[in-house]
Design an enzyme around this catalytic site. Structure first.
Site, PDB file in Angstrom:
ATOM      1  N   THR A  41       0.618  -6.366   6.955  1.00  0.00           N
ATOM      2  CA  THR A  41      -0.678  -5.734   6.692  1.00  0.00           C
ATOM      3  C   THR A  41      -1.540  -5.910   7.937  1.00  0.00           C
ATOM      4  O   THR A  41      -1.892  -7.037   8.300  1.00  0.00           O
ATOM      5  CB  THR A  41      -1.363  -6.371   5.472  1.00  0.00           C
ATOM      6  OG1 THR A  41      -0.501  -6.265   4.341  1.00  0.00           O
ATOM      7  CG2 THR A  41      -2.686  -5.678   5.168  1.00  0.00           C
ATOM      8  N   LYS A  82      -2.134   0.677   2.562  1.00  0.00           N
ATOM      9  CA  LYS A  82      -1.909  -0.731   2.215  1.00  0.00           C
ATOM     10  C   LYS A  82      -3.220  -1.496   2.124  1.00  0.00           C
ATOM     11  O   LYS A  82      -3.421  -2.301   1.200  1.00  0.00           O
ATOM     12  CB  LYS A  82      -0.984  -1.397   3.241  1.00  0.00           C
ATOM     13  CG  LYS A  82      -0.766  -2.902   3.010  1.00  0.00           C
ATOM     14  CD  LYS A  82      -0.154  -3.184   1.638  1.00  0.00           C
ATOM     15  CE  LYS A  82      -0.168  -4.660   1.255  1.00  0.00           C
ATOM     16  NZ  LYS A  82       0.698  -5.497   2.082  1.00  0.00           N
ATOM     17  N   LYS A  97      -7.697 -12.769   5.206  1.00  0.00           N
ATOM     18  CA  LYS A  97      -7.303 -11.830   6.264  1.00  0.00           C
ATOM     19  C   LYS A  97      -7.359 -10.384   5.792  1.00  0.00           C
ATOM     20  O   LYS A  97      -7.977  -9.524   6.448  1.00  0.00           O
ATOM     21  CB  LYS A  97      -5.886 -12.146   6.743  1.00  0.00           C
ATOM     22  CG  LYS A  97      -5.300 -11.094   7.710  1.00  0.00           C
ATOM     23  CD  LYS A  97      -3.855 -11.393   8.061  1.00  0.00           C
ATOM     24  CE  LYS A  97      -2.869 -11.043   6.978  1.00  0.00           C
ATOM     25  NZ  LYS A  97      -2.604  -9.597   6.877  1.00  0.00           N
TER      26      LYS A  97
END
Length: 296
Positions: free
Chosen positions: A96, A172, A240
């Protein structure tokens, strides 16, 4: 069968490598942690010491590391894969990352005569192990021609979202927006129930059979009931990933109030020392509640 290399044998990568092995492909594996690749190869496959060693032997290299920084090291660091890959080989990027980073990486590899597939993954460790996960992909038709059978071996759903890198990573991070918000909301709901004296198991049973249920509530609150915070996906992953979501939205001045709040909740949990625990540990930020224990 294709000779394929997989770098990063974590919760997702180990399952993906196993799926490739079961499908009959010749699998080379590499992991930064000592002994991990060798343990996998003991049941079939070949362990490689570095990404470069792996890349020299493979037509397709699949990277399943944590973030863009680690992917950069896999590709272009000392003993990196990119310089060792044969012209026309495919690099499949499953992390990702910032979509703009993925677009730039495609161009960089293209200049080296290599193909690139923007291919983030979702579904969790169990679905990765059974070949039932989802891949959100974007890349040149030539990349799909070289690795389409490999993608099908690893995933039940392979979505083709464009003929250049970028859209796979965009979809995503939108998925991660929802996942992060759902986990945070699930934790908040369970915490309120505990504060109000509701039996945790009864609450879980009712919600999972009612309109308020979500996949994340059902999955992650089971971890809370079991008092098992072994990290399948850690708190810091959502620090994150929701950070990437907010960075993307900030660039176009798009407001994301729920994602912003969820990000702060995961940040609070990480600051409190829970960053490496399962992301369900975000429930630990709520004061005045007694969480289920393993001894209960």
């Amino acid at each position: 069968m294709t000779t394929v290399g997989l770098i990063g044998l974590g919760a997702m990568g180990s399952g993906m490598a196993g799926s490739l092995r079961r499908a009959g492909h010749q699998v080379r594996v590499c992991d930064a942690r000592p002994g991990v690749a060798e343990a996998f190869a003991a049941e079939g496959g070949v362990a490689c010491a570095t990404p470069a060693e792996l890349a020299r032997q493979c037509d397709v290299v699949v990277s399943v590391v944590v973030n863009a920084q680690q992917t950069e090291a896999v590709l272009h660091g000392e003993h990196g894969a990119a310089a060792a890959m044969k012209p026309g080989s495919v690099f499949v990027m499953c992390s990702t990352v910032d979509p703009n980073w993925s677009v730039a990486q495609e161009a960089r590899l293209e200049a080296m005569g290599l193909l690139y597939l923007d291919a983030p993954i979702s579904g969790g460790a169990a679905k990765a192990a059974s070949g039932q996960m989802t891949m959100m992909t974007a890349g040149k038709p030539a990349a799909y021609e070289r690795c389409g059978a490999l993608l099908d071996a690893m995933a039940a759903k392979v979505y083709r979202l464009g003929d250049r890198a970028g859209n796979g990573s965009k979809v995503k991070i939108i998925n991660q927006l929802l996942a992060g918000v759902h986990i945070a909301a699930a934790a908040e709901a369970m915490a309120l129930g505990l504060r109000e004296g509701v039996d945790a198991n009864a609450l879980y049973e009712v919600i999972t059979h009612s309109a308020g249920n979500s996949w994340m509530f059902e999955n992650r609150m089971a971890h809370v009931l079991a008092a098992d915070y072994t990290p399948l996906s850690a708190v810091d992953i959502f620090v994150k990933d929701l950070g990437l979501v907010l960075d993307t939205a900030r660039a176009s001045k798009f407001p994301l109030p729920l994602a912003s709040t969820a990000h702060q909740m995961f940040m609070q949990a990480s600051t409190a020392g829970h960053g490496r625990e399962d992301d369900a540990a975000v429930i630990k930020i709520f004061p005045g509640i007694t969480l289920p224990s393993r001894d209960a």
